[in-house]
Motif scaffolding. Structure first.
Motif, short mmCIF file in Angstrom:
data_model
loop_
_atom_site.label_atom_id
_atom_site.label_comp_id
_atom_site.label_asym_id
_atom_site.label_seq_id
_atom_site.Cartn_x
_atom_site.Cartn_y
_atom_site.Cartn_z
N SER A 174 0.77 -1.19 0.12
CA SER A 174 0.04 0.02 0.07
C SER A 174 0.95 1.42 0.04
O SER A 174 0.33 2.43 -0.20
N GLY A 175 2.29 1.02 0.18
CA GLY A 175 3.08 2.41 0.53
C GLY A 175 3.04 2.79 1.65
O GLY A 175 3.75 3.88 2.00
N GLY A 176 2.20 2.29 2.63
CA GLY A 176 2.30 2.77 3.92
C GLY A 176 3.50 2.08 4.68
O GLY A 176 4.16 1.17 4.09
N LYS A 177 3.64 2.42 5.91
CA LYS A 177 4.92 2.01 6.66
C LYS A 177 4.81 0.52 6.94
O LYS A 177 5.93 -0.22 6.78
N ASP A 178 3.61 -0.07 7.20
CA ASP A 178 3.72 -1.60 7.65
C ASP A 178 4.07 -2.30 6.49
O ASP A 178 4.85 -3.36 6.35
N SER A 179 3.47 -2.25 5.23
CA SER A 179 3.63 -3.17 4.08
C SER A 179 5.14 -2.92 3.58
O SER A 179 5.45 -3.93 3.03
N THR A 180 5.58 -1.75 3.45
CA THR A 180 6.83 -1.52 3.16
C THR A 180 7.77 -2.38 4.01
O THR A 180 8.75 -3.03 3.52
N VAL A 181 7.67 -2.14 5.45
CA VAL A 181 8.60 -2.96 6.23
C VAL A 181 8.43 -4.46 6.11
O VAL A 181 9.36 -5.14 5.97
N ALA A 182 7.27 -4.86 5.94
CA ALA A 182 7.07 -6.36 5.49
C ALA A 182 7.77 -6.80 4.36
O ALA A 182 8.32 -7.63 4.27
N LEU A 183 7.82 -5.88 3.06
CA LEU A 183 8.35 -6.20 1.79
C LEU A 183 9.70 -6.36 2.38
O LEU A 183 10.55 -7.33 1.69
N TYR A 184 10.32 -5.35 2.96
CA TYR A 184 11.71 -5.24 3.22
C TYR A 184 12.35 -6.41 3.97
O TYR A 184 13.24 -7.13 3.62
N LEU A 185 11.57 -7.03 4.91
CA LEU A 185 11.87 -8.15 5.78
C LEU A 185 11.83 -9.40 4.82
O LEU A 185 12.73 -10.34 5.06
N LEU A 186 10.99 -9.69 4.13
CA LEU A 186 10.61 -10.79 3.25
C LEU A 186 11.70 -10.73 2.42
O LEU A 186 12.27 -12.07 2.18
N ILE A 187 12.22 -9.81 1.77
CA ILE A 187 13.24 -10.03 0.82
C ILE A 187 14.67 -10.24 1.41
O ILE A 187 15.36 -11.00 1.18
N LYS A 188 14.84 -9.34 2.64
CA LYS A 188 16.11 -9.56 3.32
C LYS A 188 16.17 -10.79 4.19
O LYS A 188 17.48 -11.54 3.86
N GLU A 189 15.18 -11.48 4.67
CA GLU A 189 15.25 -12.78 5.34
C GLU A 189 14.85 -13.86 4.83
O GLU A 189 15.19 -14.86 5.38
N PHE A 190 14.07 -13.84 3.87
CA PHE A 190 13.46 -15.00 3.22
C PHE A 190 14.04 -15.17 1.66
O PHE A 190 13.58 -16.28 1.19
N LYS A 191 14.74 -14.17 1.10
CA LYS A 191 15.13 -14.59 0.04
C LYS A 191 14.39 -14.95 -1.23
O LYS A 191 14.69 -15.85 -1.94
#
Ligand SMILES: [Zn+2]
Length: 292
Positions: free
Chosen positions: A78-95
């Motif tokens: 959504s471009g809000g803070k929560d979905s942005t953080v979720a996207l970041y963690l998903l990529i960083k931690e789950f590759k």
């Protein structure tokens, strides 16, 4: 309108939950091991949420989906803070390689759309926007003094579910921080699973802000507890006029219960939000005329 009727103590009999913001007016308050606590808090103690266990569930489901498709999952961005953080963690931690999907319901702030574009570009991820118009949904709920949030998010999820079906992707990741009961997963029709990624983390507001600082992400000043929705704060104001409290009360109580925000912050969030005139003008320009 500093306090709402939920929080005012009007008689001596009223009991306050010592964990969240519930009182005997808003929930049943019982004495448990010498403490006054509400039923919701009692159940949260009896059936505790285990972020470690939820993270395991998430790992497991993402491991399986990796083998199947070019896109391992959809991120509802959504471009809000929560979905942005979720996207970041998903990529960083789950590759994983996600496809980001944004449902533009016509009332997302320009900053939020800009955030989606900048962040997906920065992380080198594909991004798809579905242009939809939720004007009637908002008119309908707000004019009746209801919260539009539930219907709006259900409709967004339906749109994303359709895309998942079409592209044969079976995991949808969202930025919700509260789990489904004690699990971060929910099975939908068609073998599709929703993953509430942040439920496995228990991040404080400061920790989230720290992540956002690393990204090309900009805050928007919208009032209420939102960083992307133009409708939320005016809708809360309309609700306040009718009921003298915020429709976010239960969700914010839950956030206090699970230690995601402290009581002071929660009380701040439960006040009737100030909404600048420009927001009403912008809403009107987009098709939603809320008299205030
Ligand atoms: Zn409680």
């Amino acid at each position: 309108m500093e306090n709402n009727k939920f929080l005012k103590s009007s008689n001596k009999e009223e009991l306050k939950c010592e964990i969240c913001l519930n009182t005997s007016k808003t929930s049943k308050v019982i004495n448990y091991e010498g403490k006054n606590i509400c039923m919701e808090c009692y159940y949260s103690i009896k059936y505790p949420r285990d972020p470690q266990k939820m993270k395991k569930e998430i790992e497991e489901i993402l491991k399986n989906t990796k083998k199947k498709n070019r896109y391992h999952c959809i991120v509802a961005l959504s471009g809000g803070k929560d979905s942005t953080v979720a996207l970041y963690l998903l990529i960083k931690e789950f590759k994983v390689n996600p496809l980001c999907v944004t449902v533009d319901n016509k009332y997302i702030s320009d900053e939020a759309i800009e955030n989606c574009r900048n962040i997906t570009r920065y992380l080198n991820i594909d991004w798809m926007v579905l242009n939809r118009d939720f004007t009637e949904l908002f008119k309908d709920t707000i004019s009746r003094g209801e919260s539009p949030c539930r219907r709006c998010s259900e409709r967004i999820m339906r749109e994303i579910w359709k895309i998942a079906r079409m592209l044969n992707i079976d995991v949808i990741v969202t930025g919700h921080e509260l789990p489904f009961g004690t699990s971060s997963l929910k099975r939908l029709e068609g073998g599709i699973t929703v993953v509430r990624l942040l439920a496995g983390y228990k991040l404080t507001d400061e920790e989230r802000r720290k992540i956002l600082k690393e990204l090309p992400w900009k805050d928007s000043k919208l009032g209420g507890y939102t960083t992307n929705c133009l409708v939320l704060a005016p809708a809360i104001r309309e609700f306040y006029k009718k009921y003298d409290y915020s429709f976010e009360f239960r969700r914010i109580c839950a956030m206090v219960r699970y230690g995601l925000i402290d009581r002071d912050k929660a009380l701040q969030l439960l006040k009737c939000p100030e909404v600048p005139d420009e927001i009403y003008e912008e809403l009107k320009r987009r098709g939603l005329d809320i008299k205030h």
